[in-house]
Design a protein around this motif. Sequence first.
Motif, mmCIF file in Angstrom:
data_model
loop_
_atom_site.group_PDB
_atom_site.id
_atom_site.type_symbol
_atom_site.label_atom_id
_atom_site.label_comp_id
_atom_site.label_asym_id
_atom_site.label_seq_id
_atom_site.Cartn_x
_atom_site.Cartn_y
_atom_site.Cartn_z
ATOM 1 N N HIS A 1 -23.404 57.205 82.691
ATOM 2 C CA HIS A 1 -22.361 56.719 83.591
ATOM 3 C C HIS A 1 -21.895 55.321 83.201
ATOM 4 O O HIS A 1 -21.024 54.751 83.841
ATOM 5 C CB HIS A 1 -22.867 56.728 85.033
ATOM 6 C CG HIS A 1 -23.250 58.104 85.507
ATOM 7 N ND1 HIS A 1 -22.328 59.105 85.701
ATOM 8 C CD2 HIS A 1 -24.458 58.649 85.771
ATOM 9 C CE1 HIS A 1 -22.941 60.202 86.080
ATOM 10 N NE2 HIS A 1 -24.238 59.956 86.138
ATOM 11 N N ASP A 2 -22.492 54.767 82.138
ATOM 12 C CA ASP A 2 -22.092 53.437 81.677
ATOM 13 C C ASP A 2 -20.750 53.507 80.965
ATOM 14 O O ASP A 2 -20.305 54.563 80.525
ATOM 15 C CB ASP A 2 -23.137 52.859 80.717
ATOM 16 C CG ASP A 2 -24.400 52.426 81.443
ATOM 17 O OD1 ASP A 2 -24.329 52.182 82.661
ATOM 18 O OD2 ASP A 2 -25.439 52.338 80.784
ATOM 19 N N LYS A 3 -20.130 52.347 80.833
ATOM 20 C CA LYS A 3 -18.851 52.254 80.148
ATOM 21 C C LYS A 3 -19.063 52.310 78.639
ATOM 22 O O LYS A 3 -20.128 51.976 78.134
ATOM 23 C CB LYS A 3 -18.155 50.940 80.499
ATOM 24 C CG LYS A 3 -17.806 50.816 81.966
ATOM 25 C CD LYS A 3 -17.198 49.463 82.233
ATOM 26 C CE LYS A 3 -16.952 49.263 83.718
ATOM 27 N NZ LYS A 3 -16.508 47.910 84.025
ATOM 28 N N THR A 4 -18.028 52.721 77.919
ATOM 29 C CA THR A 4 -18.061 52.707 76.469
ATOM 30 C C THR A 4 -17.996 51.263 75.988
ATOM 31 O O THR A 4 -17.217 50.463 76.511
ATOM 32 C CB THR A 4 -16.860 53.496 75.896
ATOM 33 O OG1 THR A 4 -16.956 54.840 76.371
ATOM 34 C CG2 THR A 4 -16.862 53.488 74.379
ATOM 35 N N VAL A 5 -18.834 50.924 75.017
ATOM 36 C CA VAL A 5 -18.840 49.573 74.467
ATOM 37 C C VAL A 5 -17.506 49.331 73.770
ATOM 38 O O VAL A 5 -17.020 50.175 73.021
ATOM 39 C CB VAL A 5 -20.012 49.403 73.479
ATOM 40 C CG1 VAL A 5 -19.970 48.053 72.813
ATOM 41 C CG2 VAL A 5 -21.334 49.599 74.191
ATOM 42 N N LYS A 6 -16.909 48.183 74.015
ATOM 43 C CA LYS A 6 -15.622 47.854 73.399
ATOM 44 C C LYS A 6 -15.769 47.804 71.881
ATOM 45 O O LYS A 6 -16.804 47.377 71.363
ATOM 46 C CB LYS A 6 -15.108 46.520 73.925
ATOM 47 C CG LYS A 6 -14.725 46.578 75.387
ATOM 48 C CD LYS A 6 -14.166 45.261 75.844
ATOM 49 C CE LYS A 6 -13.787 45.340 77.317
ATOM 50 N NZ LYS A 6 -13.219 44.079 77.792
ATOM 51 N N PRO A 7 -14.745 48.230 71.130
ATOM 52 C CA PRO A 7 -14.840 48.310 69.671
ATOM 53 C C PRO A 7 -15.125 46.980 68.983
ATOM 54 O O PRO A 7 -15.639 46.965 67.877
ATOM 55 C CB PRO A 7 -13.480 48.842 69.235
ATOM 56 C CG PRO A 7 -12.827 49.359 70.443
ATOM 57 C CD PRO A 7 -13.485 48.724 71.631
ATOM 58 N N ASP A 8 -14.818 45.852 69.626
ATOM 59 C CA ASP A 8 -15.061 44.567 68.973
ATOM 60 C C ASP A 8 -16.399 43.949 69.392
ATOM 61 O O ASP A 8 -16.686 42.813 69.073
ATOM 62 C CB ASP A 8 -13.923 43.590 69.248
ATOM 63 C CG ASP A 8 -13.748 43.282 70.725
ATOM 64 O OD1 ASP A 8 -14.327 44.001 71.567
ATOM 65 O OD2 ASP A 8 -13.032 42.328 71.039
ATOM 66 N N ASN A 9 -17.248 44.724 70.066
ATOM 67 C CA ASN A 9 -18.541 44.226 70.531
ATOM 68 C C ASN A 9 -19.647 44.779 69.631
ATOM 69 O O ASN A 9 -20.278 45.772 69.938
ATOM 70 C CB ASN A 9 -18.783 44.649 71.976
ATOM 71 C CG ASN A 9 -20.085 44.100 72.520
ATOM 72 O OD1 ASN A 9 -20.909 43.598 71.793
ATOM 73 N ND2 ASN A 9 -20.272 44.220 73.812
ATOM 74 N N GLY A 10 -19.856 44.153 68.493
ATOM 75 C CA GLY A 10 -20.975 44.550 67.647
ATOM 76 C C GLY A 10 -20.566 45.174 66.341
ATOM 77 O O GLY A 10 -19.506 44.904 65.805
ATOM 78 N N LEU A 11 -21.446 46.060 65.852
ATOM 79 C CA LEU A 11 -21.276 46.625 64.525
ATOM 80 C C LEU A 11 -20.252 47.744 64.466
ATOM 81 O O LEU A 11 -19.996 48.297 63.416
ATOM 82 C CB LEU A 11 -22.626 47.155 64.022
ATOM 83 C CG LEU A 11 -23.722 46.105 63.904
ATOM 84 C CD1 LEU A 11 -25.032 46.753 63.485
ATOM 85 C CD2 LEU A 11 -23.334 45.018 62.919
ATOM 86 N N GLY B 1 -17.054 47.454 65.027
ATOM 87 C CA GLY B 1 -15.717 46.891 64.913
ATOM 88 C C GLY B 1 -14.812 47.625 63.950
ATOM 89 O O GLY B 1 -13.600 47.450 63.974
ATOM 90 N N TRP B 2 -15.372 48.464 63.092
ATOM 91 C CA TRP B 2 -14.540 49.224 62.166
ATOM 92 C C TRP B 2 -13.655 50.231 62.891
ATOM 93 O O TRP B 2 -12.749 50.805 62.301
ATOM 94 C CB TRP B 2 -15.391 49.917 61.100
ATOM 95 C CG TRP B 2 -16.412 50.863 61.645
ATOM 96 C CD1 TRP B 2 -17.683 50.561 62.028
ATOM 97 C CD2 TRP B 2 -16.241 52.246 61.889
ATOM 98 N NE1 TRP B 2 -18.323 51.678 62.494
ATOM 99 C CE2 TRP B 2 -17.459 52.731 62.423
ATOM 100 C CE3 TRP B 2 -15.192 53.130 61.721
ATOM 101 C CZ2 TRP B 2 -17.636 54.055 62.778
ATOM 102 C CZ3 TRP B 2 -15.382 54.449 62.081
ATOM 103 C CH2 TRP B 2 -16.590 54.901 62.596
ATOM 104 N N ASN B 3 -13.883 50.454 64.195
ATOM 105 C CA ASN B 3 -13.021 51.340 64.984
ATOM 106 C C ASN B 3 -11.689 50.687 65.318
ATOM 107 O O ASN B 3 -10.795 51.333 65.829
ATOM 108 C CB ASN B 3 -13.713 51.721 66.297
ATOM 109 C CG ASN B 3 -14.864 52.649 66.072
ATOM 110 O OD1 ASN B 3 -14.815 53.515 65.213
ATOM 111 N ND2 ASN B 3 -15.908 52.459 66.845
ATOM 112 N N MET B 4 -11.567 49.396 65.060
ATOM 113 C CA MET B 4 -10.359 48.654 65.400
ATOM 114 C C MET B 4 -9.400 48.634 64.217
ATOM 115 O O MET B 4 -9.806 48.815 63.076
ATOM 116 C CB MET B 4 -10.725 47.211 65.761
ATOM 117 C CG MET B 4 -11.715 47.100 66.883
ATOM 118 S SD MET B 4 -12.297 45.420 67.114
ATOM 119 C CE MET B 4 -10.808 44.646 67.685
ATOM 120 N N SER B 5 -8.129 48.374 64.525
ATOM 121 C CA SER B 5 -7.170 48.166 63.434
ATOM 122 C C SER B 5 -7.528 46.873 62.714
ATOM 123 O O SER B 5 -8.178 45.984 63.278
ATOM 124 C CB SER B 5 -5.747 48.072 63.991
ATOM 125 O OG SER B 5 -5.590 46.861 64.717
#
Length: 90
Positions: free
Chosen positions: A64-74, A76-80
Amino acid sequence: MRLSSSGTFIHGNYWGSSSVFGNSGTSHGCVGLRDQQGGGGDTPGKWFFNESLVGDVVVVKNSHDKTVKPDNGLNGWNMSWSDWKAGSAV
């Protein structure tokens, strides 16, 4: 292994009862995998350590936790590239 900059880790857990894995929220941010003290054995913790690579995506099903934001940790490759550069310059 660190999953995020905000304190989320995935690690072996030899001290927890086998009945808690996948059934009980017993941590304050970590994902524990059944393991054997000192390594060895055939456990999920050992498998994860041997088979995972930096950048692998970790999905915690039915949480039920939120998805970790793409810029929080290792992850970050999910980001543009432009979003990553803008965030890393801060």
